[in-house]
Design a protein around this motif. Structure first.
Motif, PDB file in Angstrom:
ATOM      1  N   GLN A 259       0.938  -0.974  -0.032  1.00  0.00           N
ATOM      2  CA  GLN A 259       0.066   0.036   0.039  1.00  0.00           C
ATOM      3  C   GLN A 259       1.008   1.392   0.104  1.00  0.00           C
ATOM      4  O   GLN A 259       1.801   1.426   0.829  1.00  0.00           O
ATOM      5  CB  GLN A 259      -0.800   0.072   1.179  1.00  0.00           C
ATOM      6  N   ARG A 260       0.707   1.998  -0.812  1.00  0.00           N
ATOM      7  CA  ARG A 260       1.542   3.273  -1.096  1.00  0.00           C
ATOM      8  C   ARG A 260       1.302   4.180   0.022  1.00  0.00           C
ATOM      9  O   ARG A 260       2.514   4.934   0.475  1.00  0.00           O
ATOM     10  CB  ARG A 260       1.044   3.974  -2.429  1.00  0.00           C
ATOM     11  N   ASN A 261       0.046   4.239   0.374  1.00  0.00           N
ATOM     12  CA  ASN A 261       0.069   5.255   1.567  1.00  0.00           C
ATOM     13  C   ASN A 261       0.640   4.924   2.804  1.00  0.00           C
ATOM     14  O   ASN A 261       1.090   5.657   3.701  1.00  0.00           O
ATOM     15  CB  ASN A 261      -1.542   5.304   1.888  1.00  0.00           C
ATOM     16  N   TYR A 262       0.635   3.519   3.335  1.00  0.00           N
ATOM     17  CA  TYR A 262       1.320   2.968   4.255  1.00  0.00           C
ATOM     18  C   TYR A 262       2.738   3.148   3.960  1.00  0.00           C
ATOM     19  O   TYR A 262       3.446   3.491   5.033  1.00  0.00           O
ATOM     20  CB  TYR A 262       0.953   1.407   4.337  1.00  0.00           C
ATOM     21  N   ILE A 263       3.467   3.041   3.020  1.00  0.00           N
ATOM     22  CA  ILE A 263       4.634   3.314   2.855  1.00  0.00           C
ATOM     23  C   ILE A 263       5.138   4.745   2.855  1.00  0.00           C
ATOM     24  O   ILE A 263       6.011   5.135   3.673  1.00  0.00           O
ATOM     25  CB  ILE A 263       5.372   2.923   1.354  1.00  0.00           C
ATOM     26  N   GLY A 264       4.413   5.491   2.436  1.00  0.00           N
ATOM     27  CA  GLY A 264       4.551   7.113   2.523  1.00  0.00           C
ATOM     28  C   GLY A 264       4.322   7.499   3.942  1.00  0.00           C
ATOM     29  O   GLY A 264       4.879   8.316   4.298  1.00  0.00           O
ATOM     30  N   SER A 265       3.293   6.934   4.846  1.00  0.00           N
ATOM     31  CA  SER A 265       3.262   7.200   6.011  1.00  0.00           C
ATOM     32  C   SER A 265       4.451   6.961   6.974  1.00  0.00           C
ATOM     33  O   SER A 265       5.030   7.757   7.830  1.00  0.00           O
ATOM     34  CB  SER A 265       2.043   6.503   6.664  1.00  0.00           C
ATOM     35  N   ASN A 266       5.315   5.809   6.741  1.00  0.00           N
ATOM     36  CA  ASN A 266       6.349   5.485   7.433  1.00  0.00           C
ATOM     37  C   ASN A 266       7.380   6.477   7.122  1.00  0.00           C
ATOM     38  O   ASN A 266       8.298   6.838   7.876  1.00  0.00           O
ATOM     39  CB  ASN A 266       6.708   4.235   7.005  1.00  0.00           C
ATOM     40  N   VAL A 267       7.756   6.754   5.921  1.00  0.00           N
ATOM     41  CA  VAL A 267       8.561   7.700   5.128  1.00  0.00           C
ATOM     42  C   VAL A 267       8.422   9.120   6.063  1.00  0.00           C
ATOM     43  O   VAL A 267       9.271   9.669   6.420  1.00  0.00           O
ATOM     44  CB  VAL A 267       8.718   7.816   3.747  1.00  0.00           C
TER      45      VAL A 267
END
Length: 574
Positions: A259-267
């Protein structure tokens, strides 16, 4: 919502508040702990690093253990362990004892936080989860907001030991609430296995990474030791990822990262906490050691950042449904960029206005970055994926703290050593050019060398500051007596008679006038030299701190492109 559920959510909020408060309280007291234990900044940074490393390493495993044995039981155990660690830390008289106490605290915190968040989520329906996320984020932000002020107040009036001991009554309050509101009998559990091998691999990975960041300056960034630690941590991380794809019960469900949103949130979380840690971990030392403020004053000077964060976090979280994730997170990162830019050019010699502006911008940046990121990441997760997803976010946040504290304190220690070396060379040159007697020059140079060789350094004129040396009245009288006796003896020897008392008194009077004039002149020279050396040290120490933010700035600038990871528009069925 019933009163019982409200009390549970309150207790779980206090748990998160306690974990964040503990970290922020220690950050503000770094200068006093350093003075109290007589250790270098690099060595003292391990008191924070050991906490964040073990916390990050055990967070996910204990989240899984909670699923197996029950989160209520585990939370109560975690509270007791955290309280015990706080007592050990508060009673420490050496760095080793403090490290033991912090290690115990970190294990307690790693148990408390995931279990507390899961128990809070259980009190509400899935549709209400964003509200709980906002509450938990706000209380953790409150811990950051009150941490500096509480830490500064306690440190100044009660001593740094009490910044840990204050945790004990808070733990007792939460424990009483959980025992009254949550039953440890028949609570839901799951039959799953713990990925012990994965836990060990990720723990060693974090330890090697932190070791490289902390000791890289001492070993040399291109040395075999540093490169070995970095390469080993990278290899182990790859092994961990491969292991997680093959094991039946992975520690981290890698499907989350589809999930792109999950990756972006971690970054986004990683960026926010690196910047936040580089500010909270460094600025108190700058304000107390270089600017000469008290611990409490230093705490009050950075508190506006935390207060702004406290306000910005829930506001930003509420805007998730109304504003694009890219715009929301992008605004937060932009504020971080401006803050770091201003920090790299900080000038507070005449007033604190620039620092207050940085406080507000930094608080906005972290609030609009980290707050929405936490909510976006877990919005659509359930069951074990929710536990794992939340734990990964907390691990990433702590990796940000590790990088922000370990790397920046290590770099700062190196910058300070360079500033001290340059100041010593400058001092020797200026002293040798002065009109001071050679014997006094040697004493002054020895004193400067001793001062620059110690772990304690300050350009201020406080109790630990760079004080002006002077020849006092007692030393002056000794010089008068010694010179007078020598003059009388020489004249008596030359005339081969015992000089009359009246003559001796006259010689003594003349010597006294000459010595006093000479001492006055030397004290003026000492005062001018010391002011010049102190100003030189002050300017070089200031530059030692600001270099860190000049180093950080390009990385924060590049991070703005991370907003492209987030989806343009979230689909309803996701």
């Amino acid at each position: 919502m019933t009163l019982k559920k409200r009390l549970v959510i309150l207790a779980m909020s206090i748990t998160g508040f306690l974990v964040i408060l503990d970290t922020n309280i220690m950050n503000i007291t770094i200068p006093e702990i350093q003075s109290g234990l007589h250790v270098s900044l690099t060595n003292l940074s391990w008191a924070i690093n050991i906490y964040t490393i073990l916390f990050a390493a055990f967070l996910i495993p204990f989240g899984r253990i909670g699923d197996i044995f029950g989160h209520t039981k585990l939370l109560n155990i975690g509270l007791l362990i955290f309280g015990l660690g706080s007592i050990v830390s508060g009673a420490s008289t050496t760095l080793n004892n403090l490290l033991i106490g912090r290690s115990i605290q970190s294990i307690g915190a790693a148990i408390m936080l995931p279990s507390g968040m899961i128990l809070a989520f259980r009190q509400i329906e899935k549709e209400q989860r964003p509200k709980i996320v906002a509450i938990l984020a706000a209380t953790q932000a409150l811990g950051a907001a009150l941490g500096p002020t509480i830490g500064g107040f306690i440190s100044q009036y009660f001593g740094w030991h009490w910044v840990f001991l204050i945790n004990v009554p808070i733990v007792a309050i939460v424990l009483m609430i959980t025992l009254v509101t949550l039953s440890m009998k028949d609570e839901p559990t799951k039959q799953i296995k713990i990925d012990l091998l994965g836990s060990i691999i990720i723990a060693i990975t974090l330890i090697l990474l932190t070791l490289a960041l902390v000791e890289g300056r001492n070993w040399g960034w291109s040395s075999l030791g540093t490169i070995s630690c970095l390469v080993s941590s990278l290899v182990l991380f790859v092994i961990f990822v491969i292991h997680e794809t093959t094991t039946s019960e992975p520690l981290i469900p890698l499907s989350l990262f589809r999930q792109r949103n999950y990756i972006g949130s971690n970054v986004a979380l990683l960026i926010a906490f690196i910047v936040m840690s580089s500010f909270i971990g460094i600025m108190p030392t700058f304000l107390t050691k270089v600017m000469g403020t008290s611990e409490l004053h230093a705490a009050l000077l950075i508190t506006p950042m935390s207060v702004t964060l406290l306000i910005a976090t829930p506001v930003a979280t509420k805007l998730i449904e109304k504003i694009s994730n890219r715009i929301l997170i992008g605004f937060g990162i932009t504020m971080l960029i401006i803050s770091v830019f201003l920090l790299s050019r900080l000038n507070v010699e005449s007033n604190w206005n620039q620092l207050y502006l940085i406080d507000v911008l930094l608080g906005l940046g972290i609030g609009f970055d980290a707050g929405p990121a936490m909510s976006i990441a877990v919005k659509n997760l359930d069951g074990p994926r929710l536990t794992a997803g939340q734990n990964i976010l907390n691990v990433v946040r702590n990796i940000g703290v590790i990088v922000g504290i370990a790397l920046f304190l290590s770099l700062l220690d190196g910058n300070i050593n360079i500033a001290k070396k340059d100041t010593y060379n400058y001092s020797v040159s200026e002293i040798q050019k002065s009109e001071l007697p050679s014997s006094l020059q040697k004493k002054f140079i020895t004193k400067i060398h001793s001062r620059m060789s110690s772990n304690q350094i300050s350009s201020s004129n406080g109790s630990n500051g760079f004080k002006i040396p002077r020849i006092d009245k007692s030393q002056t009288n000794q010089m008068i007596e010694r010179t007078s006796n020598q003059s009388i003896k020489e004249k008596s020897s030359m005339m081969r008679v015992q000089l009359p008392t009246v003559v001796q008194q006259e010689i003594h009077k003349q010597v006294q006038i000459k010595v006093q004039d000479k001492v006055a002149t030397m004290n003026v020279i000492l005062k001018k030299l010391t002011k010049s050396i102190r100003l030189y040290l002050h300017n070089h120490l200031t530059d030692a701190f600001l270099k860190l933010y000049r180093f950080e700035l390009p990385f924060v600038l590049i991070s703005i492109f991370s907003i492209m990871i987030f989806e343009r528009k979230e689909s309803k069925g996701e």
